[in-house]
Design an enzyme around this catalytic site. Structure first.
Site, mmCIF file in Angstrom:
data_model
loop_
_atom_site.group_PDB
_atom_site.id
_atom_site.type_symbol
_atom_site.label_atom_id
_atom_site.label_comp_id
_atom_site.label_asym_id
_atom_site.label_seq_id
_atom_site.Cartn_x
_atom_site.Cartn_y
_atom_site.Cartn_z
ATOM 1 C CG HIS A 126 -1.999 -1.274 1.060
ATOM 2 N ND1 HIS A 126 -2.733 -1.446 2.057
ATOM 3 C CD2 HIS A 126 -2.383 -1.886 0.123
ATOM 4 C CE1 HIS A 126 -3.512 -2.388 1.945
ATOM 5 N NE2 HIS A 126 -3.503 -2.620 0.697
ATOM 6 C CB CYS A 160 5.800 20.833 -12.468
ATOM 7 S SG CYS A 160 4.579 19.687 -11.836
HETATM 8 C C1 BV8 Z 1 -8.518 -1.810 -5.179
HETATM 9 C C2 BV8 Z 1 -2.732 3.034 2.437
HETATM 10 C C3 BV8 Z 1 -9.178 -1.848 -7.493
HETATM 11 C C4 BV8 Z 1 -3.150 4.231 2.888
HETATM 12 C C5 BV8 Z 1 -4.960 1.532 2.653
HETATM 13 C C6 BV8 Z 1 -16.252 -0.300 -2.553
HETATM 14 C C7 BV8 Z 1 -15.708 0.871 -3.112
HETATM 15 C C8 BV8 Z 1 -14.264 0.972 -3.602
HETATM 16 C C9 BV8 Z 1 -13.515 0.115 -3.161
HETATM 17 C C10 BV8 Z 1 -13.749 -1.225 -2.505
HETATM 18 C C11 BV8 Z 1 -15.159 -1.481 -2.269
HETATM 19 N N1 BV8 Z 1 -15.401 -2.532 -1.742
HETATM 20 C C12 BV8 Z 1 -14.113 -3.097 -1.722
HETATM 21 C C13 BV8 Z 1 -13.294 -2.503 -2.391
HETATM 22 C C14 BV8 Z 1 -11.784 -2.762 -2.415
HETATM 23 C C15 BV8 Z 1 -11.005 -2.007 -1.568
HETATM 24 C C16 BV8 Z 1 -11.438 -2.496 0.063
HETATM 25 O O1 BV8 Z 1 -10.851 -3.377 0.128
HETATM 26 N N2 BV8 Z 1 -12.114 -1.829 0.834
HETATM 27 C C17 BV8 Z 1 -12.592 -2.553 2.076
HETATM 28 C C18 BV8 Z 1 -12.520 -1.516 3.361
HETATM 29 C C19 BV8 Z 1 -14.048 -3.178 1.935
HETATM 30 N N3 BV8 Z 1 -9.683 -1.960 -1.519
HETATM 31 C C20 BV8 Z 1 -9.215 -1.162 -2.484
HETATM 32 O O2 BV8 Z 1 -9.688 -0.010 -2.640
HETATM 33 C C21 BV8 Z 1 -7.851 -1.555 -2.928
HETATM 34 N N4 BV8 Z 1 -7.720 -1.194 -4.541
HETATM 35 O O3 BV8 Z 1 -9.243 -2.680 -4.910
HETATM 36 O O4 BV8 Z 1 -8.292 -1.391 -6.441
HETATM 37 C C22 BV8 Z 1 -8.753 -1.466 -8.903
HETATM 38 C C23 BV8 Z 1 -8.074 -2.257 -9.672
HETATM 39 C C24 BV8 Z 1 -7.799 -1.926 -11.132
HETATM 40 C C25 BV8 Z 1 -7.822 -0.478 -11.303
HETATM 41 C C26 BV8 Z 1 -8.537 0.425 -10.287
HETATM 42 C C27 BV8 Z 1 -8.897 0.073 -9.091
HETATM 43 C C28 BV8 Z 1 -6.718 -0.440 -2.387
HETATM 44 C C29 BV8 Z 1 -6.716 -0.991 -0.861
HETATM 45 C C30 BV8 Z 1 -5.489 -0.062 -0.211
HETATM 46 C C31 BV8 Z 1 -5.983 1.088 0.664
HETATM 47 N N5 BV8 Z 1 -5.144 1.715 1.280
HETATM 48 N N6 BV8 Z 1 -3.723 1.919 3.148
HETATM 49 C C32 BV8 Z 1 -2.817 4.857 4.361
HETATM 50 O O5 BV8 Z 1 -2.488 4.101 4.963
HETATM 51 O O6 BV8 Z 1 -2.989 5.984 4.405
HETATM 52 S S1 BV8 Z 1 -5.625 0.213 3.233
HETATM 53 C C33 BV8 Z 1 -5.316 0.351 5.051
HETATM 54 O O7 BV8 Z 1 -6.159 -0.801 5.632
HETATM 55 C C34 BV8 Z 1 -3.997 0.279 5.687
HETATM 56 O O8 BV8 Z 1 -2.819 -0.299 4.900
HETATM 57 C C35 BV8 Z 1 -4.137 -0.976 6.437
HETATM 58 O O9 BV8 Z 1 -3.058 -1.461 6.983
HETATM 59 C C36 BV8 Z 1 -5.298 -1.644 5.658
HETATM 60 C C37 BV8 Z 1 -5.761 -3.063 6.303
HETATM 61 O O10 BV8 Z 1 -6.126 -2.795 7.601
HETATM 62 P P1 BV8 Z 1 -5.267 -3.494 8.649
HETATM 63 O O11 BV8 Z 1 -3.935 -3.450 8.456
HETATM 64 O O12 BV8 Z 1 -6.124 -4.930 8.723
HETATM 65 O O13 BV8 Z 1 -5.825 -2.737 9.949
HETATM 66 P P2 BV8 Z 1 -7.158 -2.762 10.847
HETATM 67 O O14 BV8 Z 1 -7.248 -1.407 11.469
HETATM 68 O O15 BV8 Z 1 -8.103 -2.799 9.825
HETATM 69 O O16 BV8 Z 1 -7.005 -4.101 11.637
HETATM 70 C C38 BV8 Z 1 -5.939 -4.062 12.609
HETATM 71 C C39 BV8 Z 1 -5.831 -5.471 13.293
HETATM 72 O O17 BV8 Z 1 -4.786 -5.480 14.042
HETATM 73 C C40 BV8 Z 1 -7.343 -5.793 13.972
HETATM 74 O O18 BV8 Z 1 -7.674 -7.115 13.537
HETATM 75 C C41 BV8 Z 1 -6.872 -5.985 15.341
HETATM 76 O O19 BV8 Z 1 -7.287 -6.871 16.075
HETATM 77 C C42 BV8 Z 1 -5.446 -6.179 15.340
HETATM 78 N N7 BV8 Z 1 -4.467 -5.881 16.409
HETATM 79 C C43 BV8 Z 1 -4.616 -4.554 17.322
HETATM 80 N N8 BV8 Z 1 -3.642 -4.719 18.145
HETATM 81 C C44 BV8 Z 1 -2.757 -5.849 17.748
HETATM 82 C C45 BV8 Z 1 -3.405 -6.518 16.793
HETATM 83 N N9 BV8 Z 1 -2.909 -7.453 16.150
HETATM 84 C C46 BV8 Z 1 -1.534 -8.063 16.497
HETATM 85 N N10 BV8 Z 1 -1.072 -7.569 17.683
HETATM 86 C C47 BV8 Z 1 -1.641 -6.151 18.349
HETATM 87 N N11 BV8 Z 1 -0.968 -5.566 19.314
HETATM 88 ZN ZN ZN Z 2 5.609 18.135 -10.892
#
Ligand code: BV8
Ligand code: ZN
Length: 249
Positions: A126, A160
């Site tokens: 990402h 730019c």
């Molecule tokens: C794509 C970077 C296609 C930015 C991030 C409807 C509309 C639009 C899109 C979609 C849609 N439905 C589905 C989609 C696809 C979408 C998606 O999956 N959405 C989800 C929410 C339903 N995906 C996308 O849009 C991706 N692109 O599909 O493109 C395409 C193809 C061709 C041409 C055009 C388009 C892009 C997804 C990437 C988004 N960017 N981050 C930034 O960081 O600012 S995602 C973001 O979520 C972060 O990267 C994060 O890492 C990631 C995943 O979340 P997690 O890491 O799992 O974090 P979370 O908080 O959810 O969970 C934490 C976990 O840790 C929990 O389980 C918790 O219990 C646990 N935890 C807590 N403490 C601990 C622990 N575990 C261990 N130890 C601990 N101590």
């Molecule tokens: Zn530029």
């Protein structure tokens, strides 16, 4: 040490191809809020609402203030024992395996803590919060300071004249082609797949565990909470990664 930790530790010593997929949870013990957990909000905005091209088009200054807030947290943060343990497992695999064993780290995180922990074979699915890219000429650069200090203004502009954006993948944007292909290859040949600190709800990254499992990999989930991956797992380690990963080294 529980039986699962002992069994997983043994599997990691024997496997020739290991893949670890990390999410925001592995950085939680470094003080970085997770995306969907408690206190992940900033000024009451949910990350999914800010990490989008639409939010940036609508209010680039607001989105940059959010990224600079996150940069400020990361600048104060240190890699925790979970990050350090993954770097150590990679060192064991590469020194003992004499080139025949592989450890690949796939991360959804953009914070750079795996690099600072000493991991090397990292695939950033990402992007990277320390990268910026020009929305006009495409120029890219890295800087590890607050953008408002480095550029003197938010949103920052390229020479730019066009806006600079964070070098991360937003919702609705495709993952970088090369990284995605390398991640698919690694997951496709993994014997052991570790899913650490991820809620496994963001695709396509979340699908990598399923792909590995479908090809016969043993899947281990490290998460204090249940995740959609739990039913396919060989091992579920219901604990914080900073506590349990050091037991696997
Ligand atoms: C794509 C970077 C296609 C930015 C991030 C409807 C509309 C639009 C899109 C979609 C849609 N439905 C589905 C989609 C696809 C979408 C998606 O999956 N959405 C989800 C929410 C339903 N995906 C996308 O849009 C991706 N692109 O599909 O493109 C395409 C193809 C061709 C041409 C055009 C388009 C892009 C997804 C990437 C988004 N960017 N981050 C930034 O960081 O600012 S995602 C973001 O979520 C972060 O990267 C994060 O890492 C990631 C995943 O979340 P997690 O890491 O799992 O974090 P979370 O908080 O959810 O969970 C934490 C976990 O840790 C929990 O389980 C918790 O219990 C646990 N935890 C807590 N403490 C601990 C622990 N575990 C261990 N130890 C601990 N101590
Ligand atoms: Zn530029």
């Amino acid at each position: 040490m529980t039986d699962s930790v002992r069994a997983l530790r043994q599997a990691l010593r024997e496997a020739s191809a290991i893949v670890a997929l990390t999410g925001a949870g592995i950085s939680r013990e470094s003080g970085i809020p997770t995306f969907r957990g408690a206190n992940g909000l900033w000024r009451n905005y949910a990350p999914e609402k800010l990490a989008t091209p639409e939010a940036f088009d609508r209010d680039p200054r607001l989105v940059w203030e959010w990224y600079d807030w996150r940069r400020s947290l990361i600048l104060k943060a240190q890699p925790n024992p979970g990050h350090l343990a993954l770097a150590e497992i990679e060192r064991h695999v590469s020194t003992e395996g004499a080139g025949k064993r592989r450890f690949t780290l796939l991360t959804q995180n953009v914070d750079g803590l795996h690099d600072r922990a000493g991991s090397h074979n990292i695939i950033k699915l990402h992007g990277d919060i320390w990268q910026v890219r020009c929305t006009g000429c495409g120029r890219q650069e890295r800087n590890d300071r607050l953008a408002v200090e480095y550029y003197g203004q938010l949103p920052p502009r390229c020479r730019c004249g066009a806006l600079l954006r964070p070098g991360v993948v937003w919702f609705g944007e495709p993952l970088p082609q090369d990284e995605w292909q390398r991640a698919l290859n690694a997951a496709g040949s993994a014997e052991v797949f570790l899913a650490i600190g991820t809620s496994a709800v963001v695709y396509p990254a979340a699908g990598l565990a399923e792909g590995a499992w479908a090809r016969g990999a043993k899947v281990a989930v490290v998460n204090p909470e249940p995740t959609p991956l739990d039913e396919m797992d060989t091992w579920v380690l219901r604990a914080p990664s900073g506590e349990v990963l050091p037991k696997l080294t």
